[in-house]
Motif scaffolding. Structure first.
Motif, PDB file in Angstrom:
ATOM      1  N   ALA A 172      13.630  13.431  25.420  1.00 18.27           N
ATOM      2  CA  ALA A 172      13.973  12.025  25.271  1.00 18.27           C
ATOM      3  C   ALA A 172      12.714  11.154  25.331  1.00 18.27           C
ATOM      4  O   ALA A 172      12.606  10.149  24.618  1.00 18.27           O
ATOM      5  CB  ALA A 172      14.964  11.610  26.354  1.00 18.27           C
ATOM      6  N   LEU A 173      11.760  11.534  26.176  1.00 21.62           N
ATOM      7  CA  LEU A 173      10.496  10.791  26.250  1.00 21.62           C
ATOM      8  C   LEU A 173       9.734  10.860  24.933  1.00 21.62           C
ATOM      9  O   LEU A 173       9.193   9.852  24.456  1.00 21.62           O
ATOM     10  CB  LEU A 173       9.630  11.346  27.388  1.00 21.62           C
ATOM     11  N   SER A 174       9.679  12.044  24.331  1.00 20.26           N
ATOM     12  CA  SER A 174       8.968  12.189  23.056  1.00 20.26           C
ATOM     13  C   SER A 174       9.674  11.424  21.946  1.00 20.26           C
ATOM     14  O   SER A 174       9.029  10.865  21.057  1.00 20.26           O
ATOM     15  CB  SER A 174       8.819  13.666  22.689  1.00 20.26           C
ATOM     16  N   ALA A 175      11.015  11.369  21.997  1.00 22.71           N
ATOM     17  CA  ALA A 175      11.764  10.595  21.007  1.00 22.71           C
ATOM     18  C   ALA A 175      11.460   9.106  21.154  1.00 22.71           C
ATOM     19  O   ALA A 175      11.259   8.385  20.157  1.00 22.71           O
ATOM     20  CB  ALA A 175      13.263  10.854  21.165  1.00 22.71           C
ATOM     21  N   PHE A 176      11.424   8.629  22.393  1.00 20.99           N
ATOM     22  CA  PHE A 176      11.105   7.223  22.656  1.00 20.99           C
ATOM     23  C   PHE A 176       9.694   6.886  22.173  1.00 20.99           C
ATOM     24  O   PHE A 176       9.477   5.866  21.495  1.00 20.99           O
ATOM     25  CB  PHE A 176      11.234   6.951  24.161  1.00 20.99           C
TER      26      PHE A 176
ATOM     27  N   LEU B  36      15.524   0.040  26.083  1.00 16.81           N
ATOM     28  CA  LEU B  36      14.163   0.328  25.623  1.00 16.81           C
ATOM     29  C   LEU B  36      13.870  -0.314  24.273  1.00 16.81           C
ATOM     30  O   LEU B  36      12.710  -0.562  23.944  1.00 16.81           O
ATOM     31  CB  LEU B  36      13.962   1.848  25.526  1.00 16.81           C
ATOM     32  N   PHE B  37      14.925  -0.538  23.486  1.00 15.27           N
ATOM     33  CA  PHE B  37      14.762  -1.147  22.175  1.00 15.27           C
ATOM     34  C   PHE B  37      15.764  -2.289  22.008  1.00 15.27           C
ATOM     35  O   PHE B  37      16.866  -2.262  22.560  1.00 15.27           O
ATOM     36  CB  PHE B  37      14.998  -0.118  21.054  1.00 15.27           C
ATOM     37  N   ILE B  38      15.353  -3.281  21.226  1.00 16.85           N
ATOM     38  CA  ILE B  38      16.254  -4.330  20.783  1.00 16.85           C
ATOM     39  C   ILE B  38      16.672  -3.971  19.370  1.00 16.85           C
ATOM     40  O   ILE B  38      15.825  -3.862  18.473  1.00 16.85           O
ATOM     41  CB  ILE B  38      15.583  -5.718  20.803  1.00 16.85           C
TER      42      ILE B  38
ATOM     43  N   GLU C 272      10.825  -5.653  26.271  1.00 18.99           N
ATOM     44  CA  GLU C 272       9.729  -5.956  27.207  1.00 18.99           C
ATOM     45  C   GLU C 272       9.583  -4.834  28.230  1.00 18.99           C
ATOM     46  O   GLU C 272       8.472  -4.378  28.513  1.00 18.99           O
ATOM     47  CB  GLU C 272      10.004  -7.283  27.909  1.00 18.99           C
ATOM     48  N   PHE C 273      10.707  -4.372  28.773  1.00 15.87           N
ATOM     49  CA  PHE C 273      10.646  -3.239  29.700  1.00 15.87           C
ATOM     50  C   PHE C 273      10.130  -1.994  28.978  1.00 15.87           C
ATOM     51  O   PHE C 273       9.329  -1.238  29.527  1.00 15.87           O
ATOM     52  CB  PHE C 273      12.034  -2.953  30.286  1.00 15.87           C
ATOM     53  N   GLY C 274      10.585  -1.799  27.728  1.00  9.78           N
ATOM     54  CA  GLY C 274      10.162  -0.640  26.957  1.00  9.78           C
ATOM     55  C   GLY C 274       8.667  -0.589  26.757  1.00  9.78           C
ATOM     56  O   GLY C 274       8.059   0.499  26.805  1.00  9.78           O
ATOM     57  N   ARG C 275       8.034  -1.755  26.548  1.00  6.37           N
ATOM     58  CA  ARG C 275       6.563  -1.780  26.355  1.00  6.37           C
ATOM     59  C   ARG C 275       5.843  -1.335  27.627  1.00  6.37           C
ATOM     60  O   ARG C 275       4.853  -0.600  27.559  1.00  6.37           O
ATOM     61  CB  ARG C 275       6.119  -3.177  25.947  1.00  6.37           C
ATOM     62  N   ARG C 276       6.340  -1.770  28.769  1.00  6.94           N
ATOM     63  CA  ARG C 276       5.703  -1.357  30.029  1.00  6.94           C
ATOM     64  C   ARG C 276       5.921   0.135  30.274  1.00  6.94           C
ATOM     65  O   ARG C 276       5.008   0.855  30.685  1.00  6.94           O
ATOM     66  CB  ARG C 276       6.264  -2.173  31.199  1.00  6.94           C
ATOM     67  N   TYR C 277       7.142   0.583  30.001  1.00  3.63           N
ATOM     68  CA  TYR C 277       7.467   1.991  30.240  1.00  3.63           C
ATOM     69  C   TYR C 277       6.730   2.891  29.249  1.00  3.63           C
ATOM     70  O   TYR C 277       6.374   4.031  29.585  1.00  3.63           O
ATOM     71  CB  TYR C 277       8.982   2.185  30.109  1.00  3.63           C
TER      72      TYR C 277
ATOM     73  N   ASP D 294       3.694   2.716  28.151  1.00  3.14           N
ATOM     74  CA  ASP D 294       2.349   3.069  28.633  1.00  3.14           C
ATOM     75  C   ASP D 294       2.416   4.251  29.588  1.00  3.14           C
ATOM     76  O   ASP D 294       1.579   5.170  29.536  1.00  3.14           O
ATOM     77  CB  ASP D 294       1.715   1.860  29.344  1.00  3.14           C
ATOM     78  N   VAL D 295       3.420   4.256  30.467  1.00  2.00           N
ATOM     79  CA  VAL D 295       3.580   5.346  31.425  1.00  2.00           C
ATOM     80  C   VAL D 295       3.944   6.639  30.706  1.00  2.00           C
ATOM     81  O   VAL D 295       3.409   7.720  31.000  1.00  2.00           O
ATOM     82  CB  VAL D 295       4.659   4.989  32.470  1.00  2.00           C
ATOM     83  N   VAL D 296       4.871   6.524  29.733  1.00  2.00           N
ATOM     84  CA  VAL D 296       5.328   7.701  28.997  1.00  2.00           C
ATOM     85  C   VAL D 296       4.184   8.319  28.210  1.00  2.00           C
ATOM     86  O   VAL D 296       3.992   9.548  28.213  1.00  2.00           O
ATOM     87  CB  VAL D 296       6.497   7.322  28.055  1.00  2.00           C
ATOM     88  N   ARG D 297       3.393   7.477  27.539  1.00  2.00           N
ATOM     89  CA  ARG D 297       2.278   8.011  26.742  1.00  2.00           C
ATOM     90  C   ARG D 297       1.254   8.701  27.627  1.00  2.00           C
ATOM     91  O   ARG D 297       0.702   9.739  27.262  1.00  2.00           O
ATOM     92  CB  ARG D 297       1.637   6.878  25.941  1.00  2.00           C
ATOM     93  N   ALA D 298       0.998   8.144  28.785  1.00  2.00           N
ATOM     94  CA  ALA D 298       0.043   8.768  29.702  1.00  2.00           C
ATOM     95  C   ALA D 298       0.563  10.132  30.170  1.00  2.00           C
ATOM     96  O   ALA D 298      -0.194  11.108  30.238  1.00  2.00           O
ATOM     97  CB  ALA D 298      -0.211   7.851  30.896  1.00  2.00           C
ATOM     98  N   ALA D 299       1.866  10.201  30.459  1.00  2.00           N
ATOM     99  CA  ALA D 299       2.449  11.462  30.917  1.00  2.00           C
ATOM    100  C   ALA D 299       2.437  12.513  29.814  1.00  2.00           C
ATOM    101  O   ALA D 299       2.080  13.678  30.047  1.00  2.00           O
ATOM    102  CB  ALA D 299       3.882  11.230  31.394  1.00  2.00           C
TER     103      ALA D 299
END
Length: 295
Positions: A10-14, A52-54, A64-69, A71-76
């Motif tokens: 799900a993270l990779s899909a996002f 995560l998406f509008i 807005e929450f999706g943009r913050r999240y 950064d965390v997902v890409r780092a992981a």
């Protein structure tokens, strides 16, 4: 207490959907269907408890929450990707995920599957089960076989084969009710019901102006329907490939000389184009159509 982690798929899909700004392009990159990608996004949104998406029609933008999240997902994901795996040099085995109804799997697909594995031993086949008439959205499978009317908009649909429907009963049940000589004798029988095998079209072919039965045992699985017939619960409709062994062994008996040549429901293979573009999926689809061409 174990910490619950978000599913990596799900993270990779996002991440892919956010990077492309498109569910369709992201799905193509990940070699899954757009509906499967949407399912993964919803799964992640349920996990984090935020949108995560509008979504605005066909357009999607990261919230807005999706943009913050993100950064965390890409780092992981970068940490996982960059970690050295010295033994990770073996090629990934091509695989095909196929979703089929349980009765089709048991009586029709599995007995023929060795034909495909003999031709393509390098391709791994994964079989999942679905409920006919109820599971009507493409899952994360590459191909699905559906038993229904064949009206599936926005996806590719191919009919596998035609197979007449006819009435059967167990010898014990026939003896119990004094036999059935003509279709009109069914008025003294218990008619087993199923949304998959409605009686009314068969009634018309048999010259009976009867409505669809509205009471009695109902089973919306063709295998269970046949088992109920075998155990003497009443008369039901079935198809040759399901009942031929029971007819040959004498467990059930075909009634009358009446067959419904084109029942309202048949087997169809459905798929979306991106998975079909993978060679292993195309090979399985071609084999499936050829295997049932002369059924």
């Amino acid at each position: 207490m174990a910490t619950r982690l978000p599913p990596v798929h799900a993270l990779s899909a996002f991440e892919a959907a956010a990077r492309h700004g498109s569910f369709a392009i992201a799905a193509e990159e990940l070699c899954i269907t757009p509906s499967a990608l949407s399912h993964r996004i919803r799964l992640l949104e349920e996990f984090v408890g935020e949108r995560l998406f509008i979504r605005d029609g066909r357009t999607v933008t990261v919230s807005e929450f999706g943009r913050r999240y993100l950064d965390v997902v890409r780092a992981a994901l970068r940490t996982l990707t960059d970690f050295p795996l010295p033994h990770r040099n073996a090629p990934v085995q091509p695989r095909v995920k196929v979703t089929v109804p349980p009765t089709f799997a048991r009586y029709l697909l599995v007995p023929r599957l060795s034909g495909f594995t003999a031709l393509h031993p390098d391709i791994s086949v994964e079989i999942f089960l679905s409920v006919p008439l109820y599971d009507l959205s493409l899952s994360e499978s590459d191909l699905e076989v559906r038993f229904g009317a064949g009206n599936y908009p926005d996806i590719q649909t191919k009919k596998l084969f035609n197979e007449p429907a006819f009435a059967v009963a167990s010898p014990r049940y026939l003896e119990q009710i004094g036999g059935l000589k003509t279709p009109s004798d069914l008025q003294k029988a218990t008619l087993l019901r199923s949304a998959l095998e409605p009686w009314q079209p068969w009634f018309e072919v048999a010259g009976l102006d009867w409505p669809e039965p509205s009471s009695g045992l109902r089973l919306d699985d063709l295998g269970l329907l046949l088992e109920a017939i075998r155990h003497g619960h009443g008369v039901g409709l079935t198809r040759k490939h399901f009942a031929q062994e029971m007819i040959a062994s004498g467990e059930v008996v075909q009634l009358f000389d009446v067959c419904l040549a084109t029942p309202p429901h048949a087997y169809y293979v459905v798929y979306e184009e991106p998975p079909r573009e993978r060679p292993e999926v195309r090979l399985f689809l071609d084999w499936l159509m050829a295997a049932f061409q002369n059924v």
